[in-house]
Design a protein around this motif. Structure first.
Motif, short mmCIF file in Angstrom:
data_model
loop_
_atom_site.label_atom_id
_atom_site.label_comp_id
_atom_site.label_asym_id
_atom_site.label_seq_id
_atom_site.Cartn_x
_atom_site.Cartn_y
_atom_site.Cartn_z
N ARG A 16 39.32 33.49 34.97
CA ARG A 16 38.43 34.60 34.63
C ARG A 16 38.61 35.72 35.64
O ARG A 16 38.66 36.89 35.28
CB ARG A 16 36.97 34.13 34.60
CG ARG A 16 36.80 33.04 33.56
CD ARG A 16 35.68 32.11 33.86
NE ARG A 16 35.81 31.39 35.09
CZ ARG A 16 34.99 30.40 35.46
NH1 ARG A 16 34.02 30.04 34.66
NH2 ARG A 16 35.15 29.77 36.60
N SER A 17 38.72 35.35 36.91
CA SER A 17 38.74 36.38 37.96
C SER A 17 40.15 36.73 38.43
O SER A 17 40.30 37.44 39.42
CB SER A 17 37.90 35.90 39.15
OG SER A 17 38.39 34.67 39.63
N THR A 18 41.17 36.23 37.71
CA THR A 18 42.55 36.57 38.09
C THR A 18 43.40 36.86 36.86
O THR A 18 43.07 36.45 35.74
CB THR A 18 43.25 35.41 38.84
OG1 THR A 18 43.36 34.29 37.96
CG2 THR A 18 42.52 35.00 40.09
N GLN A 19 44.50 37.54 37.10
CA GLN A 19 45.63 37.59 36.15
C GLN A 19 46.86 37.14 36.92
O GLN A 19 46.85 37.15 38.16
CB GLN A 19 45.86 39.02 35.65
CG GLN A 19 44.74 39.53 34.79
CD GLN A 19 45.04 40.91 34.21
OE1 GLN A 19 46.19 41.37 34.18
NE2 GLN A 19 43.99 41.57 33.75
N HIS A 20 47.91 36.78 36.21
CA HIS A 20 49.11 36.37 36.91
C HIS A 20 50.37 36.79 36.15
O HIS A 20 50.30 37.20 34.99
CB HIS A 20 49.11 34.86 37.16
CG HIS A 20 48.95 34.02 35.93
ND1 HIS A 20 47.74 33.83 35.30
CD2 HIS A 20 49.86 33.33 35.21
CE1 HIS A 20 47.91 33.04 34.26
NE2 HIS A 20 49.19 32.73 34.16
N THR B 59 55.17 33.14 41.59
CA THR B 59 54.17 33.70 40.66
C THR B 59 53.27 34.66 41.42
O THR B 59 52.84 34.35 42.54
CB THR B 59 53.32 32.57 40.03
OG1 THR B 59 54.21 31.59 39.48
CG2 THR B 59 52.43 33.10 38.91
N LEU B 60 53.01 35.82 40.82
CA LEU B 60 52.07 36.78 41.40
C LEU B 60 50.71 36.59 40.75
O LEU B 60 50.63 36.35 39.53
CB LEU B 60 52.52 38.21 41.10
CG LEU B 60 53.82 38.68 41.74
CD1 LEU B 60 54.22 40.05 41.18
CD2 LEU B 60 53.67 38.75 43.26
N TYR B 61 49.66 36.68 41.55
CA TYR B 61 48.29 36.59 41.03
C TYR B 61 47.53 37.84 41.49
O TYR B 61 47.71 38.29 42.63
CB TYR B 61 47.58 35.35 41.59
CG TYR B 61 48.13 34.06 41.04
CD1 TYR B 61 47.57 33.46 39.92
CD2 TYR B 61 49.23 33.45 41.63
CE1 TYR B 61 48.10 32.28 39.40
CE2 TYR B 61 49.76 32.27 41.13
CZ TYR B 61 49.18 31.69 40.01
OH TYR B 61 49.70 30.53 39.49
N CYS C 147 47.00 41.56 45.04
CA CYS C 147 47.84 40.39 44.72
C CYS C 147 48.10 39.44 45.87
O CYS C 147 48.15 39.84 47.03
CB CYS C 147 49.22 40.87 44.26
SG CYS C 147 49.16 41.87 42.80
N CYS C 148 48.33 38.18 45.49
CA CYS C 148 49.00 37.25 46.39
C CYS C 148 50.22 36.71 45.62
O CYS C 148 50.28 36.81 44.39
CB CYS C 148 48.08 36.11 46.83
SG CYS C 148 47.64 34.94 45.54
N ARG C 149 51.15 36.17 46.38
CA ARG C 149 52.38 35.66 45.76
C ARG C 149 52.50 34.19 46.11
O ARG C 149 52.48 33.82 47.29
CB ARG C 149 53.56 36.46 46.33
CG ARG C 149 54.89 36.05 45.77
CD ARG C 149 55.93 37.08 46.17
NE ARG C 149 57.23 36.71 45.67
CZ ARG C 149 58.13 37.54 45.17
NH1 ARG C 149 57.87 38.82 45.12
NH2 ARG C 149 59.30 37.11 44.74
N VAL C 150 52.60 33.36 45.10
CA VAL C 150 52.70 31.91 45.33
C VAL C 150 54.16 31.50 45.25
O VAL C 150 54.85 31.77 44.27
CB VAL C 150 51.85 31.13 44.30
CG1 VAL C 150 52.13 29.63 44.39
CG2 VAL C 150 50.36 31.40 44.55
#
Ligand code: SIN
Length: 297
Positions: A267-271, A146-148, A251-254
């Motif tokens: 609130r402070s992210t999209q994914h 998942t990308l955030y 972005c970070c990638r999980v």
């Protein structure tokens, strides 16, 4: 002619990485951290609570590998942070845990939940402060990450004139788009007598706990900037969606292993979920926590 300055970088924030309740490994200099040495199946102590909230504010996406959680424990963990949300597609459903949204993709799936940049259910009047996705089974071929993206940084990277233009504008977030598409495939429909949620929120929102400004439109739900003409709204939204999609430094990638739980500030992210593993399966469930108030500027 000199070019006006606009921000190409947001400086690496100086954050306190000293925690007593867990070990932390950051995923990027701005967003995402992996936390080990805390058992989320146990009630949280006041020190753990305080430190988890600080980590969530700073890193926005917290990844907890190797967690053994029953459905009840998953819900209890979510309820520690606020009232649990029941997804509009599960309201009235006859199921044991309506607060847990099944996130299941397999060889027969017609779509995977979250396959496009979005924040969860921003079509609600009072949206979510956060979500906790617990993945029990990952595709044996790998993948299913998942990308955030960091929406505070997305705001900071806009030029000053653009920030000024957007401040004071509001936008419609409509559940009919994503949910009716799924409905057409025979999946999840609003409870009898209910419609898909629809709400109007500021385009630039202030985070209620950190006070940081953030960009609050997403391609999953935001359909229209109210104060602009239809054509202007379409162009400005497309520009903002592209700003998020095309900016990897946000972005970070999980990467998930079985029994990973990820808790994100909604609130402070999209994914965006990456469906690169068909016909293999990925199985989990999401608990979401309601915010205390409507988003405000
Ligand atoms: C979601 O949008 O909540 C699902 C994300 C994922 O499956 O990685």
């Amino acid at each position: 002619m000199a070019l006006e300055h606009h921000p190409a970088h947001v400086l690496v924030p100086e954050r306190d990485l000293g925690y007593r309740s867990f070990e932390i490994r950051t995923l990027t200099p701005h967003i995402g951290a992996e936390l080990r040495g805390i058992d989320l199946a146990q009630p949280l102590s006041s020190e753990q609570d305080k430190e988890l909230r600080r980590a969530l504010h700073d890193w926005k996406v917290l990844v907890f590998p190797d967690q053994d959680l029953s459905a009840e424990q998953h819900k209890t963990l979510g309820a520690h942070f606020g009232r649990l949300h029941v997804h509009p597609q599960l309201r009235g459903a006859d199921m044991k845990h309506p607060e847990i949204l099944p996130v299941i993709t397999n060889k027969d799936s017609l779509f995977t939940a979250g396959d496009g940049w979005h924040a969860d259910v921003t079509c609600e009047e009072i949206p979510l402060m956060g979500s906790m996705l617990y993945i029990r089974e990952t595709p044996e071929c790998g993948g299913g990450d998942t990308l955030y993206a960091d929406m505070c940084m997305a705001y900071e990277l806009l030029s000053e004139p653009m920030k000024q233009f957007l401040s004071g504008l509001t936008a419609i977030h409509d559940g009919a788009g994503p949910y009716s598409e799924q409905h057409a495939m025979g999946i999840g429909r609003p409870a009898p007598g209910e419609d898909y949620p629809r709400a109007q929120h500021p385009v630039i929102v202030r985070h209620p706990e950190t006070g940081q400004k953030l960009l609050y439109v997403n391609s999953g739900f935001t359909t229209r900037i109210v104060e602009l003409s239809a054509a202007e709204s379409r162009s400005v939204l497309d520009l903002l969606f592209r700003h998020v999609e095309s900016n990897p430094k946000l972005c970070c990638r999980v990467h998930w292993a079985p029994k990973t739980l990820t808790f994100w500030d909604n609130r402070s992210t999209q994914h965006r979920a990456i469906w690169d593993y068909h016909p293999h399966a990925r199985v989990g469930g999401r608990v979401s926590i309601l915010a205390e108030a409507r988003p405000s500027a």
